[in-house]
Design a protein around this motif. Structure first.
Motif, PDB file in Angstrom:
ATOM      1  N   VAL A 141       0.669  -0.926  -0.027  1.00 58.81           N
ATOM      2  CA  VAL A 141       0.305   0.125   0.108  1.00 58.81           C
ATOM      3  C   VAL A 141       0.972   1.310   0.137  1.00 58.81           C
ATOM      4  CG1 VAL A 141      -1.143   1.030   1.160  1.00 58.81           C
ATOM      5  CG2 VAL A 141      -1.799  -1.152   0.712  1.00 58.81           C
ATOM      6  N   SER A 142       2.173   1.247   0.898  1.00 60.84           N
ATOM      7  CA  SER A 142       2.770   2.620   1.074  1.00 60.84           C
ATOM      8  C   SER A 142       3.024   2.724  -0.397  1.00 60.84           C
ATOM      9  CB  SER A 142       3.890   1.978   1.799  1.00 60.84           C
ATOM     10  OG  SER A 142       3.675   1.890   3.198  1.00 60.84           O
ATOM     11  N   ILE A 143       3.942   1.669  -1.344  1.00 63.34           N
ATOM     12  CA  ILE A 143       4.589   1.536  -2.539  1.00 63.34           C
ATOM     13  C   ILE A 143       2.947   2.302  -3.624  1.00 63.34           C
ATOM     14  CG2 ILE A 143       5.041   0.507  -4.320  1.00 63.34           C
ATOM     15  CD1 ILE A 143       6.709  -1.488  -2.641  1.00 63.34           C
ATOM     16  N   PHE A 144       1.545   2.478  -3.822  1.00 67.83           N
ATOM     17  CA  PHE A 144       0.826   2.462  -4.264  1.00 67.83           C
ATOM     18  C   PHE A 144       0.580   3.986  -3.927  1.00 67.83           C
ATOM     19  CE2 PHE A 144      -0.729  -2.602  -5.210  1.00 67.83           C
ATOM     20  CZ  PHE A 144      -0.284  -2.174  -6.348  1.00 67.83           C
ATOM     21  N   GLU A 145       0.215   4.574  -2.582  1.00 65.90           N
ATOM     22  CA  GLU A 145       0.912   5.556  -1.974  1.00 65.90           C
ATOM     23  C   GLU A 145       1.712   6.706  -2.655  1.00 65.90           C
ATOM     24  OE1 GLU A 145       0.230   5.524   2.190  1.00 65.90           O
ATOM     25  OE2 GLU A 145      -1.781   4.452   2.525  1.00 65.90           O
ATOM     26  N   ARG A 175       0.815   7.377  -5.892  1.00 66.47           N
ATOM     27  CA  ARG A 175      -0.460   8.078  -5.973  1.00 66.47           C
ATOM     28  C   ARG A 175      -0.279   9.643  -6.176  1.00 66.47           C
ATOM     29  NH1 ARG A 175      -6.018   8.420  -3.016  1.00 66.47           N
ATOM     30  NH2 ARG A 175      -6.928   9.566  -4.328  1.00 66.47           N
ATOM     31  N   ALA A 176       1.209  10.297  -5.407  1.00 67.08           N
ATOM     32  CA  ALA A 176       0.958  11.527  -5.070  1.00 67.08           C
ATOM     33  C   ALA A 176       2.113  11.673  -6.089  1.00 67.08           C
ATOM     34  CB  ALA A 176       2.025  11.476  -3.822  1.00 67.08           C
ATOM     35  N   LEU A 179       1.810  10.910  -9.694  1.00 64.29           N
ATOM     36  CA  LEU A 179       1.190  11.018 -10.370  1.00 64.29           C
ATOM     37  C   LEU A 179       0.696  12.871 -10.318  1.00 64.29           C
ATOM     38  CD1 LEU A 179      -0.531  10.069 -13.127  1.00 64.29           C
ATOM     39  CD2 LEU A 179      -2.029   8.945 -11.802  1.00 64.29           C
ATOM     40  N   HIS A 180       0.147  12.876  -8.736  1.00 62.72           N
ATOM     41  CA  HIS A 180      -0.620  14.086  -8.895  1.00 62.72           C
ATOM     42  C   HIS A 180       0.200  15.069  -8.414  1.00 62.72           C
ATOM     43  CE1 HIS A 180      -4.013  12.542  -5.891  1.00 62.72           C
ATOM     44  NE2 HIS A 180      -4.239  12.349  -7.355  1.00 62.72           N
ATOM     45  N   GLN A 181       1.732  15.296  -8.422  1.00 65.99           N
ATOM     46  CA  GLN A 181       2.514  15.661  -9.094  1.00 65.99           C
ATOM     47  C   GLN A 181       2.961  16.392  -9.922  1.00 65.99           C
ATOM     48  OE1 GLN A 181       6.303  15.548  -6.515  1.00 65.99           O
ATOM     49  NE2 GLN A 181       7.090  16.437  -8.052  1.00 65.99           N
ATOM     50  N   GLN A 182       2.765  15.071 -10.561  1.00 66.90           N
ATOM     51  CA  GLN A 182       2.879  14.675 -12.516  1.00 66.90           C
ATOM     52  C   GLN A 182       2.262  15.644 -13.307  1.00 66.90           C
ATOM     53  OE1 GLN A 182       5.859  10.772 -13.086  1.00 66.90           O
ATOM     54  NE2 GLN A 182       3.408  10.754 -13.618  1.00 66.90           N
ATOM     55  N   THR A 183       0.815  15.573 -12.840  1.00 66.65           N
ATOM     56  CA  THR A 183      -0.100  15.868 -13.458  1.00 66.65           C
ATOM     57  C   THR A 183      -0.061  17.381 -13.020  1.00 66.65           C
ATOM     58  OG1 THR A 183      -1.617  13.934 -12.682  1.00 66.65           O
ATOM     59  CG2 THR A 183      -3.217  16.359 -13.568  1.00 66.65           C
ATOM     60  N   SER A 184       0.020  18.199 -11.879  1.00 64.40           N
ATOM     61  CA  SER A 184      -0.059  19.153 -11.331  1.00 64.40           C
ATOM     62  C   SER A 184       1.145  20.090 -13.094  1.00 64.40           C
ATOM     63  CB  SER A 184       0.381  19.469 -10.555  1.00 64.40           C
ATOM     64  OG  SER A 184       1.331  19.766  -9.805  1.00 64.40           O
ATOM     65  N   LYS A 185       2.236  19.079 -12.992  1.00 61.54           N
ATOM     66  CA  LYS A 185       2.304  19.782 -13.968  1.00 61.54           C
ATOM     67  C   LYS A 185       2.803  19.502 -15.205  1.00 61.54           C
ATOM     68  CE  LYS A 185       7.079  19.830 -10.806  1.00 61.54           C
ATOM     69  NZ  LYS A 185       7.974  19.223 -10.026  1.00 61.54           N
ATOM     70  N   GLN A 242      -1.685   3.386 -12.535  1.00 63.28           N
ATOM     71  CA  GLN A 242      -2.247   4.425 -12.177  1.00 63.28           C
ATOM     72  C   GLN A 242      -2.217   5.901 -12.962  1.00 63.28           C
ATOM     73  OE1 GLN A 242      -2.570   4.880  -7.751  1.00 63.28           O
ATOM     74  NE2 GLN A 242      -0.701   3.924  -7.808  1.00 63.28           N
ATOM     75  N   ASP A 243      -1.174   5.894 -13.788  1.00 69.78           N
ATOM     76  CA  ASP A 243      -1.119   6.295 -14.579  1.00 69.78           C
ATOM     77  C   ASP A 243      -2.729   6.030 -16.198  1.00 69.78           C
ATOM     78  OD1 ASP A 243      -0.953   9.075 -16.357  1.00 69.78           O
ATOM     79  OD2 ASP A 243       0.846   8.001 -16.906  1.00 69.78           O
TER      80      ASP A 243
END
Length: 481
Positions: free
Chosen positions: A66-70, A73-74, A76-82, A112-113
């Protein structure tokens, strides 16, 4: 609000004084686990219970799945914002990870992407990312690789469904049908169920729930236990043994009514329990099989007596009704009409009923990431029972969550607080799990190994966690007049 039982320490939890104070307390026999191993299945399944809980210590120091997936995800959110995608990721970002964890992280990020691309209807890009996932995902690899393998498979099916194309690994004329977990668990030779039932982790809520029932019925002369969605039924042998130890208040009759959709399977359960009762307990025992869909149940099927105390037990039963609110309402009204002294509910602690696809996808990913992580620690990677459990049961559940919509999506788990809100409308109030229930839960949690299994209280309910991720809850309920 959650409070940890583990932080209190076992020595601070008083052990019920069963032998000395039978009038006041009754607890599960010390040989409960042996009883389960001996009677949970027939034939060849009895011969090798020791093959199942073997411990794999090689993963005790690594990041949880779960830590690896979290982390992915974090990222991916950073990449999405960029306005970047996973192809722009560089390993220098997480250079502190050891090599295998870094590979798993990259794989989790690709998955997740791909799900994000699907949610935006960029199907071709999502498919390309899945193709990259499949280069490393494997049904026999690390826990991350196995989770990604089954989620990739389901997501590709969903993409093909949205595009109206026939998947290459499905025969022409294949018709999508909702996955029926009950039918799988009630198969005449449930090899996968051996993995499920023999795992101490899954028995934690069972033992807490059984003890809660014992605490309510121990002074009754006639007890009627109703299992509204029986899967295996072996744990009722433990309840029989405990009730048989209450020497100062012997039972006149224990009656178990089990509801199932498979006549053959529920009759086999009845035969095993009747055989156990004949060999091991002193009080009279009767078993009644009710073969019915839960939505078709009626009060007359249970053949209630006015002088008996009724207890209701549901293990992963009511959650399947969330797709049909009208049927859920009917079932709850029926249960209330049975006037039970207690209703024990055990179910999955996750919100997979979200209407938004990505919310549902991420919740399922973290939930089954924790499941696979547990199996990775507690069973060898080439264990036949584990591979069957993952490839048959977990795989089909994941497919149902990801591929299906509407009434076909039967797996709609919700968190304990949602059940509280729902039950309140029907005058169903949560009641405390007693000290003896929590003690039994702690005993079983200790058997899971490595200290990764923790118990927390959520209000009056019990959460069973793996490496900090909640997976299952156990709770007890009473009905207002």
């Amino acid at each position: 609000m959650e409070s940890s039982l583990v932080n209190k320490g076992k020595d601070q939890m008083q052990r019920p004084r069963c032998a000395e104070e039978k009038k006041e307390s009754s607890c599960l026999p010390s040989a409960s686990c042996t009883i389960l191993q001996k009677h949970y299945c027939g034939g060849e399944m009895r011969e090798k219970p020791h093959d199942i809980p073997s411990i794999n210590t090689s993963g005790s120091h690594v990041l949880s799945t779960v830590s690896i997936f979290e982390m992915a995800r974090a990222q991916l959110h950073q990449q999405t914002s960029k306005k970047e995608d996973s192809s722009s990721f560089t390993s220098n970002t997480y250079c502190g990870l050891y090599p295998q964890a870094l590979k798993d992280f990259e794989l989790a990020l690709l998955l997740q992407d791909s799900a994000e691309m699907f949610s935006k209807r960029h199907y071709d890009r999502a498919t390309e990312l899945l193709r990259l996932c499949n280069l490393s995902a494997s049904p026999s690899g690390t826990s991350v690789q196995r989770v990604v393998y089954y989620f990739c498979e389901a997501l590709q099916e969903r993409i093909d469904k949205e595009k109206g194309t026939l998947s290459s690994n499905r025969p022409e004329g294949w018709e999508e049908k909702p996955f029926n977990l009950d039918k799988v668990l009630q198969n005449p030779k449930p090899i996968a169920v051996v993995c499920y039932q023999s795992s101490p982790f899954f028995q934690v809520p069972q033992f807490a729930g059984i003890q809660a029932i014992i605490d309510k019925v121990k002074s009754a002369k006639r007890v009627h236990l109703i299992d509204i969605a029986v899967k295996i039924g072996s744990h009722w042998a433990v309840l029989m043994q405990a009730l048989d130890n209450v020497g100062d208040c012997p039972l006149e009759l224990l009656k178990i009514t089990a509801v199932a959709t498979s006549k053959q399977r529920v009759e086999e359960i009845g035969q095993r329990l009747s055989s156990f009762a004949a060999e091991n307990i002193k009080f009279p025992f009767s078993f009644k099989a009710v073969v019915s869909e839960m939505k078709d149940l009626s009060k007359d099927l249970f053949e209630l007596d006015t002088n008996e105390v009724v207890a209701v037990y549901s293990e992963y039963g009511l959650g399947g009704m969330l797709a049909w609110p009208n049927h859920m309402e009917s079932v709850l009204r029926l249960i209330k009409s049975l006037n039970p002294c207690i209703m024990v509910i055990i179910d999955t602690e996750a919100n997979i009923n979200a209407p938004i696809f990505m919310d549902r996808f991420n919740e399922a990913l973290f939930l089954y990431g924790a499941f696979f992580d547990y199996l990775d620690v507690c069973m060898e990677r080439d264990n036949h029972y584990r591979m069957t459990f993952e490839g048959l049961i977990l795989r089909n559940i994941i497919q149902n969550i990801i591929i299906c919509e509407g009434n076909e999506r039967t797996f709609r788990n919700v968190r304990l607080e949602v059940w509280r809100d729902l039950f309140e409308k029907f005058g169903i109030k949560e009641t405390e799990l007693g000290e003896s229930s929590l003690y039994q839960a702690n005993l079983m949690a200790d058997r899971c190994g490595h200290g990764f299994s923790t118990l927390d209280m959520n209000g009056k309910g019990l959460l069973i966690k793996w490496k900090g991720s909640p997976i299952i809850f156990a709770s007890a309920w009473k009905f207002s007049p």
